[in-house]
Design a protein around this motif. Structure first.
Motif, PDB file in Angstrom:
ATOM      1  N   TYR A  24       0.193  -8.684   1.726  1.00 54.04           N
ATOM      2  CA  TYR A  24       0.780  -8.020   2.888  1.00 54.04           C
ATOM      3  C   TYR A  24       0.879  -8.953   4.099  1.00 54.04           C
ATOM      4  CZ  TYR A  24       1.773  -4.314   6.253  1.00 54.04           C
ATOM      5  OH  TYR A  24       2.363  -3.537   7.217  1.00 54.04           O
ATOM      6  N   ARG A  38       0.042   2.762  -7.072  1.00 58.88           N
ATOM      7  CA  ARG A  38       0.812   3.627  -6.179  1.00 58.88           C
ATOM      8  C   ARG A  38       0.826   3.081  -4.750  1.00 58.88           C
ATOM      9  NH1 ARG A  38      -1.422   9.470  -8.231  1.00 58.88           N
ATOM     10  NH2 ARG A  38      -0.531   9.279 -10.314  1.00 58.88           N
ATOM     11  N   LYS A  39       1.883   3.465  -4.012  1.00 59.93           N
ATOM     12  CA  LYS A  39       1.982   3.045  -2.615  1.00 59.93           C
ATOM     13  C   LYS A  39       0.783   3.533  -1.817  1.00 59.93           C
ATOM     14  CE  LYS A  39       6.046   4.731  -1.729  1.00 59.93           C
ATOM     15  NZ  LYS A  39       7.320   5.083  -1.078  1.00 59.93           N
ATOM     16  N   ALA A  52       2.990  -2.471  -4.295  1.00 64.13           N
ATOM     17  CA  ALA A  52       2.737  -1.445  -5.312  1.00 64.13           C
ATOM     18  C   ALA A  52       3.417  -1.826  -6.625  1.00 64.13           C
ATOM     19  CB  ALA A  52       3.238  -0.083  -4.821  1.00 64.13           C
ATOM     20  N   ASP A  53       4.632  -2.326  -6.534  1.00 63.33           N
ATOM     21  CA  ASP A  53       5.363  -2.746  -7.725  1.00 63.33           C
ATOM     22  C   ASP A  53       4.698  -3.960  -8.375  1.00 63.33           C
ATOM     23  OD1 ASP A  53       7.618  -2.737  -9.564  1.00 63.33           O
ATOM     24  OD2 ASP A  53       8.303  -4.525  -8.490  1.00 63.33           O
ATOM     25  N   LYS A  84      -1.787   1.372   0.522  1.00 62.48           N
ATOM     26  CA  LYS A  84      -2.097   1.718   1.913  1.00 62.48           C
ATOM     27  C   LYS A  84      -3.596   1.934   2.096  1.00 62.48           C
ATOM     28  CE  LYS A  84       2.352   3.870   2.912  1.00 62.48           C
ATOM     29  NZ  LYS A  84       3.032   5.138   3.217  1.00 62.48           N
ATOM     30  N   VAL A 132       4.794  -2.686   1.517  1.00 62.26           N
ATOM     31  CA  VAL A 132       3.867  -1.853   0.742  1.00 62.26           C
ATOM     32  C   VAL A 132       4.478  -1.502  -0.618  1.00 62.26           C
ATOM     33  CG1 VAL A 132       2.750   0.417   0.655  1.00 62.26           C
ATOM     34  CG2 VAL A 132       2.664  -0.943   2.759  1.00 62.26           C
ATOM     35  N   GLU A 133       5.760  -1.152  -0.622  1.00 66.90           N
ATOM     36  CA  GLU A 133       6.438  -0.783  -1.864  1.00 66.90           C
ATOM     37  C   GLU A 133       6.461  -1.950  -2.849  1.00 66.90           C
ATOM     38  OE1 GLU A 133       7.925  -0.498   1.218  1.00 66.90           O
ATOM     39  OE2 GLU A 133       7.572   1.654   1.478  1.00 66.90           O
TER      40      GLU A 133
END
Length: 187
Positions: free
Chosen positions: A135, A152-153, A146-147, A157, A142-143
């Protein structure tokens, strides 16, 4: 030549296109691997393994399904870095290696707080450290994180929030210690 053309040429076996495709990402890939593994040699191995995997599996990359080649490549780099950590036993000396590549914070800000921050990041569990690196250092959204990590997003977070709280706690603890030491010297 654009990235998609390079990818198509790589899939056709063009090694010069592969070199042109990968070269812009190598420095950032190594930095990411070094920040995750905290070891120059493990980071080199992780990036090398990622490059081999990209070469072998490039035909699986589909422009329409993946968010970007960069994200796809970094997913591989992150997982190879995490695999290197899993394969090695945790040894305290790795944290203190003199040949470790300096982080961007060390390069930009050469002061005591940067060192405190670096040590606080080092002391984190790998799942917090990884999202923090992706980050803040690699500037993924964030997306995308996650990928890359296949989580998960909300988990990204949550880990970012926890990592920030851990950093804040470490920095506050150091400030209190410094204040106490200065007060004791004044007695």
């Amino acid at each position: 030549m654009n990235e998609l053309d390079l990818i198509r040429r790589c899939k056709a076996g063009d090694m010069q296109a592969y070199d042109s495709l990968m070269r812009p990402y190598l420095t950032m890939a190594f930095r990411t691997a070094a920040l995750i593994t905290h070891d120059h040699h493990l980071a080199q191995d992780a990036v090398q393994n990622a490059l081999i995997e990209v070469y072998r599996t490039l035909d699986r990359f589909q422009e329409s399904k993946s968010s970007s080649f960069r994200s796809w490549f970094y997913k591989i780099v992150v997982f190879r870095s995490l695999n290197m950590l899993r394969q090695t036993k945790p040894v305290a000396e790795y944290m203190e290696r003199a040949d470790m590549m300096p982080s961007p914070i060390e390069t930009i800000v050469r002061n005591e707080e940067a060192e405190i921050l670096r040590q606080a990041v080092r002391s984190m569990k790998v799942e917090y450290r990884t999202v923090l690196v992706l980050y803040y250092f690699e500037e993924f959204k964030v997306e995308e994180i996650a990928d890359i990590l296949k989580i998960r997003k909300g988990t990204v977070k949550s880990r970012l929030h926890k990592a920030r709280k851990l950093l804040e706690k470490q920095i506050d603890a150091h400030r209190i210690y410094d204040f106490a030491v200065k007060e004791l010297r004044n007695l």
